[in-house]
Structures are given as C-alpha cells and as structure tokens.
Scaffold this active site. Structure first.
Site, PDB file in Angstrom:
ATOM      1  N   LYS A  70       0.805  -1.228   0.000  1.00 38.82           N
ATOM      2  CA  LYS A  70       0.000   0.000   0.000  1.00 38.82           C
ATOM      3  C   LYS A  70       0.833   1.271   0.000  1.00 38.82           C
ATOM      4  O   LYS A  70       0.443   2.290  -0.551  1.00 38.82           O
ATOM      5  CB  LYS A  70      -0.939   0.008   1.214  1.00 38.82           C
ATOM      6  CG  LYS A  70      -2.021  -1.072   1.175  1.00 38.82           C
ATOM      7  CD  LYS A  70      -3.046  -0.781   0.106  1.00 38.82           C
ATOM      8  CE  LYS A  70      -4.220  -1.756   0.161  1.00 38.82           C
ATOM      9  NZ  LYS A  70      -5.125  -1.582  -1.004  1.00 38.82           N
ATOM     10  N   GLU A  79      -9.726   5.854   3.064  1.00 37.69           N
ATOM     11  CA  GLU A  79     -10.586   4.793   3.577  1.00 37.69           C
ATOM     12  C   GLU A  79      -9.684   3.601   3.860  1.00 37.69           C
ATOM     13  O   GLU A  79      -8.623   3.468   3.240  1.00 37.69           O
ATOM     14  CB  GLU A  79     -11.654   4.422   2.543  1.00 37.69           C
ATOM     15  CG  GLU A  79     -11.221   3.428   1.458  1.00 37.69           C
ATOM     16  CD  GLU A  79     -10.151   3.955   0.521  1.00 37.69           C
ATOM     17  OE1 GLU A  79     -10.023   5.180   0.381  1.00 37.69           O
ATOM     18  OE2 GLU A  79      -9.416   3.138  -0.081  1.00 37.69           O
ATOM     19  N   SER A 136       1.689  -9.644  -0.857  1.00 36.40           N
ATOM     20  CA  SER A 136       1.384  -8.213  -0.782  1.00 36.40           C
ATOM     21  C   SER A 136       1.527  -7.623   0.615  1.00 36.40           C
ATOM     22  O   SER A 136       1.682  -6.417   0.761  1.00 36.40           O
ATOM     23  CB  SER A 136      -0.024  -7.966  -1.309  1.00 36.40           C
ATOM     24  OG  SER A 136      -0.945  -8.802  -0.646  1.00 36.40           O
TER      25      SER A 136
END
Lengths: 405, 276
Positions: free
Chosen positions: A98, A120, A387
């Site tokens: 991210k 969010e 990830s």
C-alpha cells in the site's frame, strides 16, 4: 475491438478513464471539478522527470525498494511442481504494498497544496500507509474505517493513532470497507477545497484506477528484472490476490504484453461461492456502477450492493478495479477464488515452511499458487505477490482457532 | 415532463417559486408513502421528489442514509417505488413527481425498461446523482424518448464550462446544490447562493431550484426571493424518522412543517413586489 486486438495493443484506459466499457467517472457534480483538476495534475506530473525522480527516491530510501524476489524452496518442494517465487511486498515499510501508492499520492497532494488528506481503509494497511506519509509530510490525516473492521484490526487502528491520524469509525451500511469509502467520499464532497483523497486501490472514479496502477506497477517492473537476473527468463505465471486489486494490477501491468506469462487473480471465496458469503465479484458478480466506476459488483436483483464476507478485511469489498473487469473480459487475466479455510491453511503452510507470516489477503494468493504449482512442471515458475505481512492478522487467526493470546 | 413545465409556468405567472419536497420512498414503510405524498401536496408542495432507496448513497448525509436503510430493511426495490407512483397518480394527475436516486438500480433494470416503466407509472423526471452528463448520453436519449425530464445537479464547484454543458443538457429544472457537502449539511448562505444563481439562470433555459441546507421557513424564504424553486429534503425526512411509529402524527407534523415552508416561500417576494 476483438479480444486479440485488445491484448496486442494494450493501451488502457482512454482519455476519460474507460477500460473498455468499465471505469469512467460516476460521481456527484460537486466532485467533478476536483477529479478533473486531479487528472490534469496527474497527467502533468506523470511525465515530469523531477516528480518521477522524487517518487523513485522515496520508494528507495523510505519504502525500502526494491523489495526482494525470493525463491520459496521448501514451499516449492512441498507442492512438487513449478518453482514458487515470492515478491516480498511484505518487507516494505509499513508491511504491505500500500505504501507505494500513498507515497505517490502524497507527493501529488503536496504539489496541489492540500494540507489535509483523507483515506478509507479495510484491513488498516492503507490507513497506516496514509497516516505514515501524512506524518512524514506534516499533513493532517483522517482515516475512515468501518466499525466491523476496527474490531478485526485493533493493532492497525492503534498504529494510525500513534502516527497522528484521526480514525473515524463508520457505522453505516455493512460497516466495512465499502462504507468507509462512501464516508470518505462524503468528507471529500464537503472539504474538497483543502483536502486530497488518497484512494487505496485501483478503484473509484478516473483517474484513481490509472494513477494507483502507475504507482503500484513498480512491483511488476522489479519482478521482471529480478526474474531475468535469477532465472534468465520471465515467469510462466503470476498470482496475486484481488480485493480492489491494486497489488494484482501492480504486478500484472508490466507483463500484460508478455502473453506467455499467465496472470491469475485470486478473489475471496469466503465460505464458498455457493454460500453467497464471499467477496468475489469477478467470479460470481454482475456489472454495475459503484464508487464512481462501472465494474463487476456483488449486488442483488434490485441493484443494491450486498454484504460481502471474507476472513481478510482487505478483500472484503463488493467491487473490483475496472481494469480487472476488462482484463477478465478480454481473457488476458483469469480470476479464481479461494475460501477462508484454504487461505488459513496457506497462512500456516507458509509460516511453517518458510518462516514468513503472510497477511490473510496474501494467503489467498499463496493457497492458489500452491494448487497451481502442482499442475505445472518443475522447470516452470510462478511468482506470488506476497502483498503484505500477517502480523496484523494473528489475533484473527488465533480467535478462529479458539486460542486466547 | 409536461406536468413540470406546466407547474413552473403557472407559478411564474404568479411570481412565486415552487416548493419541492423530498421524501424517501418506502420510509418508514410502503403504506405511509402515498398518503404522505398527498399530504405534502395538500400542505403546499408543488413538486414531490421521491428518493429511490440505495445501499450506498454516497452524496447523502446521515438523515437520508438512514431513510434509505429503513426502506431497504423492508426490501423496497425500484418496482415498489414505481408502484407508489402509480398509486399516487390514481388520485392526483397534476403534481409532478421527480425520482431521485443512484445509477446502479437503473443499470440493473436497463435504461430502456427503466425509462419506459417510469413513463408508464406517471413519473415526470429523474435525478441520477452519480451520472454526470459525460457518461450519460445514452440514458439521456432514452429518457427524452419517453418524455422524462432529466434534472441535473450543479454545485458551488461547477466551473463555467460545466455550467454551460449542463444547462444545455438539462430538462425540467436544474437543481443547484447550495453548498459543498452532503444532504442535510449545515445552514445555507443565501447571499453566496444568489450570486451563483445569477450566473446559472443566465445560462439556463429551464428553471433553477436550490436545495441542501434549507431547514426552516426563514431559510426557505431567503432562497425563495431569487430561486425558481426551493427544495427541502433532510428536514422533512427527519420528521418522518421521528414519527415513524405513528402514521397520523407523522402526517400531522409533516403537514404543519410544509405549510409553514409553503407560506414562507409563497410570500417571500411580497414585500419586494410592494416596494417596486
């Protein structure tokens, strides 16, 4: 456009943000100008060598890139088939892919002179990554998070608070990621003049899907170089989990024109696709419009968005990035679904065989890759986009297994 | 469509703005909606705006979100909303009905089926909150074929180019969102709205209404001095929510509120007329 043509001349999206029939801009009038301004700014900076250099510098010195590409030998041996490589996004600063995107969007926010960012979050990884870059740049940061997810991800909530972000609990709807996104959009409508909205995935209105893809595609570019360094060739298959789909697009995108490389996206089958309790719009959804984009959605016969279920908060989203919808339709990527139980098994498998605790999201990709590897030859290879790391999930896993920590 | 144009023409001849009242269809239940619609008209509403419930109303504040949730918890779908319009039309063939909702429930029905059903049921217009004109050419064409007005929103953030674009596309009326924010947000600044409205009215061939943040007779009167329509939503929906368990009381309270607004709106220009 035929599917064959679409793949060989892959230039998506168009100027208005359409990936074939998907994507676009479906928002209330108040946001149209802000999106237009964002798009123009982004188009300018994406070609600006100074901006790109500062982005690369941050990825290297702040995020810690390039992330390693690691041959998981014991997992490979256990599966008995293709070699399995892990792209270690879990080793990035803040523990997931991210941060690649939030670093990029925060630079844009700074250039636009916006003192306040909002985000969010579902699993909390994007919220943490946003709070992190906000702290570093001295920006005010507000993170919207469903109360259901706040319960599941207490550690990340506390991390965000430590970083100086305000975490706003969202009580509406299903109290998960989609509702957090609604609430962030409502905030943006209200504070559009001084606020930059950092969307965490390749979803939402144009230009978010293309912008987030571009920031995340560093994953695929590194993978390509590293595979050639380590094996002398491209991988035969790439596997990534898909919620909104940003880690998957990030690793897929640089390989789209390399048609010999199979691209496999893995959605959350929850308690099984037949149970209705899942989060797999590409595998079992319908086309509709939500959160500013046309894409595959989980919806009922009245067009109401239905509640999704996944053991991993980060996959618990009823939509998917529009580029995945297009890649599915043209057959360039294939999408599968892995159940909660299969993901939990893979979580333990990787932890015990490789000493790597994967995020529950990434565990879906590991589970599918293990199955795929068995069907492939030993001279073939698979890259799994790992990830995120699983520290944030240990309470969830312990609770499911009846263990008190 | 004809009903909207006729209504505005009649009010214009009296130098009065329209009062448009919003409720969510099926809130608090399907049985209440049609009697409430009739009560609103009797109390002075010129146009009834009917919200189509949606699970993810991203442009709405908590009051209308919760109205949507109340309706959805009873399974209210688009066909139920159309049935309410049909039922209303049995006793009222003149008051325009404008639906307001989000795109996804329309997409799943298909533009043609939805537009045909809208016309057949007796609705006059539609506001699709998340469908900007850039994406909406196909829907606009089909609505036009069925004589359904497509009401577009304009906002404080709309640029001059967008005002031109939307004024060209709009039919029925234009809905000017008076503030940056969601429905039910803070109080509106009439002076700021007035200067924006001058610009929009000079570009628009259809009337321009103002909504968002109008919650009292005084606020309605401020806007009514210069706007072609005053739109009230959350303040009315709050009354529905507060009286959800007692239909008679709900109708009484809603009637009293709309009468007070209607009175304020209809007489807002009186002083001005006397002065000039």
């Amino acid at each position: 456009m035929s599917a064959v043509e679409a793949k060989s001349k892959y230039e998506q999206p168009d100027a208005k943000g359409h990936f074939g029939p998907y994507g676009g801009i479906f928002v209330a009038e108040t946001l149209m100008h802000a999106l237009d301004e964002l798009n123009q700014t982004y188009q300018r900076f994406v070609k600006d060598p100074d901006f790109l250099a500062s982005f690369d510098r941050d990825l290297k010195h702040y995020v810690g890139r390039p992330s390693p590409l690691y041959l998981a030998e014991r997992l490979t041996e256990h599966c008995g088939g293709a070699k399995i490589f892990l792209k270690r996004e879990d080793l990035n600063h803040t523990g997931a892919h991210k941060i690649n995107n939030t670093v990029g969007q925060a630079l844009l926010a700074q250039h636009l002179g916006k003192p306040r960012i909002i985000a969010e979050t579902g699993a909390g990884q994007h919220g943490v990554a946003s709070a992190t870059v906000a702290a570093r740049l001295g920006l005010e940061c507000v993170v919207y998070m469903g109360t259901e997810d706040i319960k599941r991800q207490a550690i990340n909530v506390y991390r965000m608070k430590l970083l100086g972000a305000e975490v706003v609990p969202v009580e509406s709807g299903s109290r998960t990621l989609k509702d957090a996104l609604n609430e962030a959009l409502r905030d943006w409508v209200t504070n559009v003049d001084n606020t930059f909205y950092i969307i965490g995935t390749v979803a939402g209105p144009h230009p978010y899907p293309v912008m987030v893809r571009d920031f995340q595609s560093v994953i695929g570019r590194e993978t390509k170089t590293q595979m050639i360094e380590q094996t002398g060739k491209l991988p035969d298959a790439i596997v990534a989990c898909v919620g909104g789909g940003s880690n998957a697009i990030g690793i897929f995108y640089p390989f789209i024109s390399d048609e010999q490389v199979q691209l496999h996206g893995v959605e959350a089958a929850g308690e099984g696709l037949d149970s209705g309790k899942h989060a797999a719009p590409l595998c079992a959804g319908k086309v509709g419009v939500l959160h500013g984009q046309r894409t595959y959605l989980m919806e009922d016969d009245n067009g109401q968005i239905i509640e999704t279920h996944s053991v991993s908060a980060g996959l618990d989203y009823p939509g998917v990035g529009p580029e995945h919808a297009w890649l599915k339709d043209i057959g360039r990527a294939k999408y599968f679904a892995i159940t909660d139980q299969e993901a939990l098994d893979a979580f333990h498998l990787l932890t015990r065989l490789e000493g790597i605790i994967p995020a529950l999201e990434s565990s879906h990709a590991v589970a599918y890759a293990a199955r795929l590897a068995r069907e492939m030859r030993a001279d073939q290879s698979i890259v799994v986009n790992l990830s995120g790391r699983g520290d944030k999930d240990i309470h969830t896993v312990a609770e499911i297994e009846g263990i008190k920590i | 469509m004809a009903r909207i144009d006729t209504t505005f023409a009649e009010l214009k001849s009296k130098n009065q703005p329209a009062l448009i009242t919003f409720i969510t269809a099926g809130d608090p239940n399907l049985e209440t909606t049609v009697p409430l619609m009739h009560a609103l008209v009797s109390a002075g509403a010129d146009i009834v705006e009917l919200g189509v419930p949606f699970s993810d109303p991203m442009a709405d504040g908590p009051v209308i979100q919760q109205a949507s949730e109340r309706a959805l918890s009873q399974g209210v779908g688009t066909n139920d909303v159309l049935n309410l319009v049909r039922e209303f039309r049995k006793d009222n063939d003149t008051t325009p009905i404008v639906l307001m909702g989000y795109l996804n429930p329309i997409e799943i029905m298909g533009y043609e089926s939805f537009s045909a059903a809208l016309a057949e049921a007796g609705a006059d217009g539609i506001i699709v909150v998340d469908m900007p004109p850039e994406e909406g050419a196909e829907l606009s064409d089909i609505l036009r074929q069925h004589n359904i007005s497509q009401v577009f929103l304009l906002a404080p953030t709309s640029t001059a180019d967008r005002i031109q674009l939307i004024c060209k596309q709009a039919s029925g009326f234009i809905y000017y969102v008076s503030l940056r924010g969601v429905t039910g947000a803070s109080h509106v600044d009439a002076a700021e709205v007035e200067s924006r409205l001058d610009v929009i009215k000079s570009a628009s061939k259809v009337p321009v209404g103002v909504g968002f943040g109008i919650d009292s007779p005084a606020a309605a009167a401020d806007i009514a001095r210069f706007a072609d329509a005053v739109i009230v939503g959350s303040a009315l929906v709050r009354i529905v929510a507060d009286n959800a368990t007692d239909l008679d009381q709900l109708i009484d309270k809603a009637t009293a509120f709309i009468e007070s607004l209607s009175n304020a709106v209809k007489h807002a220009r009186d002083v001005e007329s006397i002065a000039t």
